[in-house]
Design a protein around this motif. Structure first.
Motif, PDB file in Angstrom:
ATOM      1  N   ALA A  41     -11.441  32.773  41.882  1.00 58.23           N
ATOM      2  CA  ALA A  41     -10.237  33.304  41.213  1.00 58.23           C
ATOM      3  C   ALA A  41     -10.287  33.154  39.697  1.00 58.23           C
ATOM      4  CB  ALA A  41      -8.988  32.621  41.776  1.00 58.23           C
ATOM      5  N   CYS A  42     -11.396  33.568  39.085  1.00 56.78           N
ATOM      6  CA  CYS A  42     -11.532  33.456  37.630  1.00 56.78           C
ATOM      7  C   CYS A  42     -10.381  34.158  36.899  1.00 56.78           C
ATOM      8  CB  CYS A  42     -12.855  34.045  37.176  1.00 56.78           C
ATOM      9  SG  CYS A  42     -14.305  33.286  37.948  1.00 56.78           S
ATOM     10  N   GLY A  43      -9.932  35.269  37.466  1.00 58.61           N
ATOM     11  CA  GLY A  43      -8.878  36.036  36.816  1.00 58.61           C
ATOM     12  C   GLY A  43      -7.547  35.327  36.745  1.00 58.61           C
ATOM     13  N   ASN A  44      -7.359  34.283  37.540  1.00 60.77           N
ATOM     14  CA  ASN A  44      -6.096  33.547  37.499  1.00 60.77           C
ATOM     15  C   ASN A  44      -5.881  32.902  36.135  1.00 60.77           C
ATOM     16  OD1 ASN A  44      -3.728  32.784  38.971  1.00 60.77           O
ATOM     17  ND2 ASN A  44      -4.503  30.691  39.035  1.00 60.77           N
ATOM     18  N   CYS A  45      -6.974  32.602  35.442  1.00 62.03           N
ATOM     19  CA  CYS A  45      -6.885  32.063  34.081  1.00 62.03           C
ATOM     20  C   CYS A  45      -7.315  33.084  33.041  1.00 62.03           C
ATOM     21  CB  CYS A  45      -7.756  30.816  33.934  1.00 62.03           C
ATOM     22  SG  CYS A  45      -7.170  29.372  34.849  1.00 62.03           S
ATOM     23  N   HIS A  46      -8.348  33.866  33.341  1.00 63.24           N
ATOM     24  CA  HIS A  46      -8.983  34.691  32.323  1.00 63.24           C
ATOM     25  C   HIS A  46      -8.405  36.094  32.199  1.00 63.24           C
ATOM     26  CE1 HIS A  46     -12.176  31.958  31.002  1.00 63.24           C
ATOM     27  NE2 HIS A  46     -12.166  31.506  32.246  1.00 63.24           N
ATOM     28  N   MET A  47      -7.380  36.422  32.969  1.00 60.86           N
ATOM     29  CA  MET A  47      -6.710  37.704  32.776  1.00 60.86           C
ATOM     30  C   MET A  47      -5.579  37.550  31.768  1.00 60.86           C
ATOM     31  SD  MET A  47      -6.299  39.718  36.398  1.00 60.86           S
ATOM     32  CE  MET A  47      -7.707  40.506  37.165  1.00 60.86           C
ATOM     33  N   GLN A  48      -5.388  38.577  30.950  1.00 62.51           N
ATOM     34  CA  GLN A  48      -4.200  38.618  30.109  1.00 62.51           C
ATOM     35  C   GLN A  48      -2.973  38.742  31.016  1.00 62.51           C
ATOM     36  OE1 GLN A  48      -4.150  41.028  26.508  1.00 62.51           O
ATOM     37  NE2 GLN A  48      -6.346  41.438  26.769  1.00 62.51           N
ATOM     38  N   ARG A  49      -1.855  38.242  30.540  1.00 68.20           N
ATOM     39  CA  ARG A  49      -0.629  38.281  31.345  1.00 68.20           C
ATOM     40  C   ARG A  49       0.511  38.928  30.574  1.00 68.20           C
ATOM     41  NH1 ARG A  49      -0.438  34.795  36.001  1.00 68.20           N
ATOM     42  NH2 ARG A  49      -2.451  33.789  36.308  1.00 68.20           N
ATOM     43  N   GLN A  52       6.342  38.267  31.934  1.00 65.92           N
ATOM     44  CA  GLN A  52       6.811  37.457  33.061  1.00 65.92           C
ATOM     45  C   GLN A  52       5.673  36.648  33.691  1.00 65.92           C
ATOM     46  OE1 GLN A  52      10.091  37.277  33.562  1.00 65.92           O
ATOM     47  NE2 GLN A  52      10.240  38.717  31.843  1.00 65.92           N
ATOM     48  N   GLY A  53       4.531  36.649  33.050  1.00 64.78           N
ATOM     49  CA  GLY A  53       3.390  35.900  33.577  1.00 64.78           C
ATOM     50  C   GLY A  53       2.549  36.673  34.560  1.00 64.78           C
ATOM     51  N   GLN A  54       2.823  37.961  34.743  1.00 65.11           N
ATOM     52  CA  GLN A  54       2.082  38.757  35.718  1.00 65.11           C
ATOM     53  C   GLN A  54       0.709  39.128  35.172  1.00 65.11           C
ATOM     54  OE1 GLN A  54       4.550  39.778  33.858  1.00 65.11           O
ATOM     55  NE2 GLN A  54       4.443  41.960  33.350  1.00 65.11           N
ATOM     56  N   PRO A  55      -0.360  39.056  35.993  1.00 62.74           N
ATOM     57  CA  PRO A  55      -1.696  39.433  35.523  1.00 62.74           C
ATOM     58  C   PRO A  55      -1.751  40.914  35.152  1.00 62.74           C
ATOM     59  CG  PRO A  55      -1.812  38.194  37.584  1.00 62.74           C
ATOM     60  CD  PRO A  55      -0.379  38.562  37.373  1.00 62.74           C
ATOM     61  N   LEU A  56      -2.400  41.217  34.040  1.00 62.60           N
ATOM     62  CA  LEU A  56      -2.591  42.598  33.610  1.00 62.60           C
ATOM     63  C   LEU A  56      -3.992  43.023  34.036  1.00 62.60           C
ATOM     64  CD1 LEU A  56      -1.032  42.351  30.019  1.00 62.60           C
ATOM     65  CD2 LEU A  56       0.086  43.070  32.150  1.00 62.60           C
ATOM     66  N   PHE A  57      -4.102  43.509  35.262  1.00 59.09           N
ATOM     67  CA  PHE A  57      -5.405  43.813  35.845  1.00 59.09           C
ATOM     68  C   PHE A  57      -6.180  44.852  35.041  1.00 59.09           C
ATOM     69  CE2 PHE A  57      -2.989  42.034  39.359  1.00 59.09           C
ATOM     70  CZ  PHE A  57      -3.915  41.179  39.952  1.00 59.09           C
ATOM     71  N   GLU A  58      -5.461  45.761  34.390  1.00 55.61           N
ATOM     72  CA  GLU A  58      -6.135  46.809  33.636  1.00 55.61           C
ATOM     73  C   GLU A  58      -6.857  46.261  32.405  1.00 55.61           C
ATOM     74  OE1 GLU A  58      -1.957  46.471  31.982  1.00 55.61           O
ATOM     75  OE2 GLU A  58      -2.930  46.414  33.947  1.00 55.61           O
ATOM     76  N   ARG A  59      -6.549  45.030  32.004  1.00 56.80           N
ATOM     77  CA  ARG A  59      -7.204  44.411  30.852  1.00 56.80           C
ATOM     78  C   ARG A  59      -8.391  43.543  31.263  1.00 56.80           C
ATOM     79  NH1 ARG A  59      -7.149  46.206  26.240  1.00 56.80           N
ATOM     80  NH2 ARG A  59      -7.134  44.176  25.207  1.00 56.80           N
ATOM     81  N   GLY A  60      -8.678  43.522  32.549  1.00 53.63           N
ATOM     82  CA  GLY A  60      -9.837  42.786  33.022  1.00 53.63           C
ATOM     83  C   GLY A  60      -9.774  41.304  32.704  1.00 53.63           C
ATOM     84  N   LEU A  61     -10.948  40.698  32.560  1.00 55.89           N
ATOM     85  CA  LEU A  61     -11.043  39.253  32.318  1.00 55.89           C
ATOM     86  C   LEU A  61     -11.161  38.979  30.817  1.00 55.89           C
ATOM     87  CD1 LEU A  61     -13.599  38.532  35.189  1.00 55.89           C
ATOM     88  CD2 LEU A  61     -11.137  38.099  35.245  1.00 55.89           C
ATOM     89  N   SER A  62     -10.253  39.587  30.053  1.00 56.73           N
ATOM     90  CA  SER A  62     -10.371  39.540  28.594  1.00 56.73           C
ATOM     91  C   SER A  62      -9.686  38.342  27.957  1.00 56.73           C
ATOM     92  CB  SER A  62      -9.840  40.836  27.978  1.00 56.73           C
ATOM     93  OG  SER A  62      -8.523  41.097  28.404  1.00 56.73           O
ATOM     94  N   GLY A  63      -9.144  37.432  28.764  1.00 55.48           N
ATOM     95  CA  GLY A  63      -8.668  36.149  28.263  1.00 55.48           C
ATOM     96  C   GLY A  63      -7.392  36.190  27.455  1.00 55.48           C
ATOM     97  N   GLY A  64      -7.110  35.022  26.830  1.00 58.52           N
ATOM     98  CA  GLY A  64      -5.940  34.903  25.977  1.00 58.52           C
ATOM     99  C   GLY A  64      -4.803  34.110  26.577  1.00 58.52           C
TER     100      GLY A  64
END
Length: 284
Positions: A41-49, A52-64
């Motif tokens: 679950a790398c995206g749980n930390c490395h996805m932009q949100r 409301q804290g929701q993952p922005l899947f369209e931004r991939g694992l771009s961090g922040g």
């Protein structure tokens, strides 16, 4: 005569099933995708949100994503293959070293909450699959702020990692431990001392607070104590992990990554629960 035998050998080889390079690559990418999207679950930390804290899947694992956990304020790095703000210039070997040993190509140490202590257990095959999948993702430009640590980081997380092989899947407890380690469950569900270090004698006892757009969440006791999972059935544990819903109907909050854990296979989930049942009971 020699020409005859060469033709015979060539004919026999042509009849054997061949594993092409593309087949091997496809298998590795499939394993990397499964681990990335579920257990690890790398995206749980490395996805932009979002707000409301929701993952922005369209931004991939771009961090922040910001972790404001005294005594540090850290930001998840951009792990897309962008050459300016991500990992586009890192080699596979450098990425594996960063993941399992916490050392960047420039020699600097990666700080928490990157769970290096647990990622050191990633098998050679699985870490290679994760890296292959990471490098196959679209590059996304996103400059991430530098993390600030108000505590000393260790000189290293241990000696260089040698050859690592995952336990056999038939050994339910050991394979379950392997999965729980690479899923870094205990990174959130184990208390920390005043220096920010995990108190391993309290493994799985929970009680850590996490602030975010969702408010404040507190990690649960995962040990088989009455205050933990003792009275939960396997089905209830799996439901909480996959859907974020407790047996009493209460909705769990982030950063619990149930959006990713929903994709954990039944076999892997059973192994993980089997291991959690063997933890030393801990009081909250």
């Amino acid at each position: 005569m020699h020409r005859f035998w060469r033709l015979v050998v060539a004919g026999l080889l042509a009849c054997l099933p061949q594993l092409s390079w593309s087949d091997a690559t496809a298998d590795r990418l499939a394993r990397g995708k499964y681990l990335m999207d579920s257990v690890v679950a790398c995206g749980n930390c490395h996805m932009q949100r979002g707000p409301q804290g929701q993952p922005l899947f369209e931004r991939g694992l771009s961090g922040g994503f910001k972790f404001d956990v005294p005594p540090f304020t850290s930001y998840a790095s951009n792990i897309t293959p962008d050459t300016q703000t991500g990992i586009g210039r890192w080699t596979e070997a450098q990425l594996i070293k960063a993941i399992r040993e916490g050392i960047r190509p420039d020699g600097s140490l990666i700080g928490p909450p990157m769970p290096i202590e647990f990622y050191r257990h990633l098998s050679d095959a699985d870490v290679a699959a994760l890296v292959a999948y990471m490098l196959a993702q679209p590059a996304v430009a996103n400059a991430v702020p530098k993390s600030v640590y108000r505590m000393p980081l260790p000189p290293t997380y241990g000696p260089p990692v040698g050859k690592v092989t995952a336990p056999p899947t038939k050994d339910l407890r050991r394979y379950g431990q392997y999965l729980v380690e690479i899923a870094h469950c205990m990174e959130c569900h184990t208390p920390r001392d005043e220096k920010g270090q995990l108190i391993m004698s309290r493994l799985g006892a929970g009680g850590e607070s996490f602030k975010g757009p969702w408010g404040v969440s507190v990690s649960r006791n995962l040990t088989p104590d009455a205050s933990g999972l003792k009275d939960w059935t396997d089905v209830q544990i799996a439901q909480a992990i996959r859907t974020g819903v407790r047996p009493d109907g209460q909705q769990l909050k982030p950063p619990m990554g149930f959006g990713f854990y929903a994709k954990i296979s039944d076999a892997d989930m059973a192994a993980m629960i089997a291991y959690l049942r063997t933890l030393k009971p801990q009081k909250p």
